[in-house]
Design a protein around this motif. Structure first.
Motif: not given
Length: 334
Positions: A13-15, A24, A26, A29, A10, A294, A309, A56-58
């Motif tokens: 990554m930007t959310y 939120k 990422p 995605s 985390y 995203s 990314v 960080g891709i959730t």
């Protein structure tokens, strides 16, 4: 070997918040439209999903008909979810969709309540889930009343099978009508999944205004124009490209016109001066729109995810860069 996520997943990554909702996503995605079917290496699928999470891709985006064959992507994702992401479900945003042909007969396509509810039940079974975070109606149905389709989405939320609902491939007027119906039912419509790229800017002609007015957001699919906005097509059509794969719709070798390739070459020069790959610049360009929470990428190998990314290292544009991009895109090179 047991997978353990990176402790640093985390940190970089930007959310982004989806509209005015509490959700939120990422900035990048991962979509499972291609490369997650039966013909594809299962181990490669595993490596892509776990590496994406490490970065960080959730958010993982699926649909009932992703494969091939239809349903295979959800089945494979379910296997990986059980093996590698056990204990991490609450850190993931998982979406699915229904709206295209899935099974034979009158109840396996479009937007009836019968189809949408049945399809989601099947999707949940394939993935081994009790609910998805986002469920989309995948395309407008010209025959089923929009009221029925939106009632189906409302029912799915009230049944606890989806936390949020959205729509995809709706135009601005259809979106406004859908939002009005869902709002009356107090259903949390938050997101529109729309095709959007430098080569396909239709969302700027009214759709983003509708979403902004409603406090909703968007996620952009095919932001790289199915590979056209990468370095893959700068020197012709390679054998491993999507344009050469007959089972992948929307992009064929015949679609790759000389005027488009000329624009791609010039866009690549702008990207080079920004110290980015063309793909990275294309993703940053889509994300410049505040409505877009995203950018939804596809990938066939881990290195593509890693490269995409790195877009986050430089999201900002100078005014002259945007002007240069607009000038290239408006050029008619017939």
């Amino acid at each position: 070997m047991t997978y353990r996520p990176s402790d640093k997943r985390y940190e970089t990554m930007t959310y982004n918040r989806v509209g005015n909702s509490g959700l939120k996503l990422p900035a990048i995605s991962l979509g499972l439209w291609n490369n997650f079917g039966e013909p594809d290496s299962f181990e490669n699928q595993r490596q892509m999903l776990t590496r994406a999470f490490d970065l960080g891709i959730t958010h993982f985006d699926l649909a009932n008909n992703y494969g091939p064959p239809a349903g295979a992507a959800e089945e494979n994702f379910g296997r990986i979810l059980k093996k590698d992401f056990n204990g991490y479900r609450d850190e993931l945003v998982i979406s699915s969709k229904a709206g295209f042909h899935m099974w034979d007969g009158p109840y396996g396509d479009w937007g009836s309540k019968k189809y949408l509810v049945s399809s989601l039940d099947q999707s949940l079974s394939r993935m081994g889930l009790d609910y998805v975070d986002i469920f989309y109606h995948h395309r407008p149905d010209p025959d089923t009343p929009l009221e029925e389709t939106m009632q189906a989405l409302d029912l799915i939320v009230k049944q606890g099978k989806a936390l949020y609902v959205g729509i995809s491939n709706y135009d601005a007027n259809q979106t406004a009508a859908a939002i009005k119906l869902l709002k009356a039912q107090k259903t949390p419509f938050i997101i529109h999944q729309a095709s959007y790229s430098m080569l396909n800017r239709w969302v700027e002609e009214g759709l983003t205004d509708v979403l902004d007015d409603a406090g909703a957001g968007a996620i952009a699919f095919v932001p790289l124009a199915q590979g056209l906005l990468t370095n893959k097509y700068l020197h012709g059509v390679p054998e491993d490209s999507r344009a050469k794969k007959s089972h992948i719709p929307f992009l064929s070798e015949g679609d790759i016109k000389e005027d488009v390739l000329n624009k791609v070459v010039k866009l690549n020069e702008v990207a080079r001066h920004r110290d980015q790959s063309l793909a990275q610049m294309a993703l940053a360009w889509v994300l410049r729109k505040q409505t877009v929470a995203s950018a939804l990428i596809g990938a066939s190998k881990v290195s593509q995810i890693e490269e995409n990314v790195k877009t986050l290292d430089r999201l900002a544009f100078h005014a002259d860069e945007l002007a240069a991009i607009d000038s290239i895109l408006k050029t008619n090179q017939s």
